[in-house]
Design an enzyme around this catalytic site. Structure first.
Site, PDB file in Angstrom:
ATOM      1  N   PHE A   6      39.991  34.590  27.204  1.00 19.83           N
ATOM      2  CA  PHE A   6      39.540  35.455  28.272  1.00 19.83           C
ATOM      3  C   PHE A   6      38.053  35.242  28.520  1.00 19.83           C
ATOM      4  CE2 PHE A   6      38.002  39.354  30.220  1.00 19.83           C
ATOM      5  CZ  PHE A   6      38.949  39.553  31.212  1.00 19.83           C
ATOM      6  N   GLU A   7      37.694  35.069  29.779  1.00 23.02           N
ATOM      7  CA  GLU A   7      36.294  34.822  30.155  1.00 23.02           C
ATOM      8  C   GLU A   7      35.527  36.136  30.199  1.00 23.02           C
ATOM      9  OE1 GLU A   7      33.057  33.400  30.472  1.00 23.02           O
ATOM     10  OE2 GLU A   7      34.477  31.763  30.893  1.00 23.02           O
ATOM     11  N   GLU A  10      30.426  37.814  33.149  1.00 26.47           N
ATOM     12  CA  GLU A  10      30.720  38.378  34.462  1.00 26.47           C
ATOM     13  C   GLU A  10      30.001  37.642  35.589  1.00 26.47           C
ATOM     14  OE1 GLU A  10      30.531  41.970  31.582  1.00 26.47           O
ATOM     15  OE2 GLU A  10      29.227  40.269  32.066  1.00 26.47           O
ATOM     16  N   GLU A  67      38.784  44.568  35.410  1.00 25.05           N
ATOM     17  CA  GLU A  67      37.826  43.547  35.001  1.00 25.05           C
ATOM     18  C   GLU A  67      36.425  43.984  35.417  1.00 25.05           C
ATOM     19  OE1 GLU A  67      41.648  41.331  34.822  1.00 25.05           O
ATOM     20  OE2 GLU A  67      40.749  42.581  36.387  1.00 25.05           O
ATOM     21  N   SER A  68      35.832  44.866  34.631  1.00 23.55           N
ATOM     22  CA  SER A  68      34.431  45.305  34.743  1.00 23.55           C
ATOM     23  C   SER A  68      34.208  46.515  35.645  1.00 23.55           C
ATOM     24  CB  SER A  68      33.518  44.125  35.092  1.00 23.55           C
ATOM     25  OG  SER A  68      33.601  43.131  34.069  1.00 23.55           O
ATOM     26  N   CYS A  82      34.777  40.138  35.527  1.00 22.85           N
ATOM     27  CA  CYS A  82      34.885  39.070  34.532  1.00 22.85           C
ATOM     28  C   CYS A  82      36.223  38.361  34.689  1.00 22.85           C
ATOM     29  CB  CYS A  82      34.731  39.665  33.128  1.00 22.85           C
ATOM     30  SG  CYS A  82      35.899  41.008  32.789  1.00 22.85           S
ATOM     31  N   PHE A 231      41.340  48.761  26.536  1.00 21.63           N
ATOM     32  CA  PHE A 231      42.421  47.922  27.055  1.00 21.63           C
ATOM     33  C   PHE A 231      43.356  47.476  25.930  1.00 21.63           C
ATOM     34  CE2 PHE A 231      38.903  47.622  30.001  1.00 21.63           C
ATOM     35  CZ  PHE A 231      39.519  47.741  31.233  1.00 21.63           C
ATOM     36  N   SER A 237      35.506  48.882  28.335  1.00 23.42           N
ATOM     37  CA  SER A 237      34.542  48.989  29.431  1.00 23.42           C
ATOM     38  C   SER A 237      34.045  50.421  29.522  1.00 23.42           C
ATOM     39  CB  SER A 237      35.181  48.603  30.772  1.00 23.42           C
ATOM     40  OG  SER A 237      35.428  47.219  30.840  1.00 23.42           O
ATOM     41  N   HIS A 250      30.642  46.048  28.827  1.00 20.90           N
ATOM     42  CA  HIS A 250      31.966  45.428  28.814  1.00 20.90           C
ATOM     43  C   HIS A 250      32.073  44.542  27.580  1.00 20.90           C
ATOM     44  CE1 HIS A 250      32.497  46.983  32.820  1.00 20.90           C
ATOM     45  NE2 HIS A 250      31.305  46.498  33.117  1.00 20.90           N
ATOM     46  N   GLU A 254      37.577  39.134  21.110  1.00 21.12           N
ATOM     47  CA  GLU A 254      38.356  38.122  20.397  1.00 21.12           C
ATOM     48  C   GLU A 254      37.468  37.129  19.656  1.00 21.12           C
ATOM     49  OE1 GLU A 254      40.945  38.890  24.140  1.00 21.12           O
ATOM     50  OE2 GLU A 254      38.847  39.045  23.552  1.00 21.12           O
TER      51      GLU A 254
END
Length: 342
Positions: A6-7, A10, A67-68, A82, A231, A237, A250, A254
């Site tokens: 996961f990237e 952001e 995502e953010s 992100c 999440f 977040s 955020h 991992e």
């Protein structure tokens, strides 16, 4: 086979508008806050994310996204996403909806760090050049004072990408009393990162509150109202609201590509030690191996104190660069590293 995940890094877009948002009695200062939720959903659909939590006060509305984050002020919108979101695709609908409210785009600013997994990014985020081309194609031609630059560092995996555009010449740009600080942290302490994994399949607001308290995030700015979200199976977040200022965090915990970001707003009228102490608290929460800090419209006094403030945390300043941009003014970019953990 290429490793991917996961990237966390952001993409951040900030749009400023102008127009008459008052009625004859000087009321109705809502401006962009009049955008209904369905319109915001259309914007986020183009970006490929959704709202998971929201809160507002008399000054602005703050949304935690899948995502953010998204922040909506009367004449300003900040959206930060992100993963593999297509953030820049929000520009056309945002301009369209703002125009329907009688507002006209005045400045556009886009910033991001280096992606951890650049080959996973979809169009138009496949390269910074492609991003700049897309932005310039979708903003009005009268935003003619433009600049795109990659601010380098001595760390190969870290640089700061900046694009700004405005319709005002530099000497006529308005004075800004506030400045923005963006912090990107990688290689988080493993024990701390584990605290951002869901427990007993708990997610959402309640699990987010547990993570906020467990990690000490609630002590970074004790006066802020925090809207947080956890999440599944991991990630976190939060948006903090303190008067007319926001902060946001955020976390992608991992192992192997752990990342956390912290962003906040300061004022030129504040004691510089206040923002420095806030940054120290934020970085101490995560104890990362690498930190980069970008400050926009910030005084020399602040960014010199930032470098010294992180030394007690075992972080050494490795590089510093600054540049001037239309609308954004002076942007500084600093990188820090700690001794590598065993």
């Amino acid at each position: 086979m290429a490793v991917t995940g996961f990237e966390g890094f952001e993409k951040r877009l900030e749009l400023h508008f102008f127009g008459d948002i008052d009625d004859d009695d000087g009321n109705n200062m809502l401006g962009l806050r009049l955008l209904d939720f369905e319109s915001l959903e259309q914007v986020l659909l183009a970006v490929q994310c959704t709202v998971v939590s929201a809160v507002g006060n008399p000054f602005f509305d703050a949304y935690v996204l899948s995502e953010s984050s998204l922040f909506v002020y009367p004449t300003k919108i900040i959206i930060k996403t992100c993963g593999t979101t297509q953030l820049l695709k929000s520009i056309p609908p945002l301009i369209h909806f703002a125009n329907n409210l009688g507002l006209t785009l005045q400045t556009c600013s886009y910033t991001r760090g280096n992606f951890i997994f650049p080959k996973s990014q979809p169009f138009p985020h496949t390269s910074f050049q492609e991003e700049v081309i897309y932005i310039e194609h979708n903003i009005p031609n009268n935003l003619c004072y433009r600049k795109a630059s990659v601010m380098p560092s001595k760390l190969p995996a870290h640089s700061w990408h900046v694009f700004t555009a405005t319709l005002l010449p530099p000497l006529k740009s308005p004075h800004h009393a506030t400045f923005t600080v963006e912090v990107c942290m990688t290689e988080l302490d493993r024990l701390i990162a584990r605290k951002f994994f869901s427990r007993d399949s708990k997610t959402g607001d309640l699990a987010g509150r547990d993570m906020t308290e467990l990690t000490g995030i609630d002590t970074i700015n004790a006066g802020a109202f925090i809207c947080d979200f956890a999440f599944d199976p991991c990630g976190y977040s939060m948006n903090g609201i303190d008067g007319d200022r926001y902060s946001t965090i955020h976390v992608t915990p991992e192992d192997g590509f752990s990342y956390a970001s912290f962003e906040c707003v300061g004022s030129v009228y504040d004691d510089p030690d206040d923002i420095v102490e806030t940054l120290k608290k934020a970085v101490r929460v995560f104890m990362p191996a690498t930190v980069s800090i970008s400050t926009t419209r910030c005084s020399r006094e602040v960014w010199t104190k930032v470098a010294r403030a992180l030394q007690p945390l075992g972080l050494k300043c490795r590089s510093f660069v600054m540049d001037e941009f239309p609308a954004a003014g002076t942007i500084s970019y600093q990188t820090f590293t700690a001794a590598r953990r065993k």
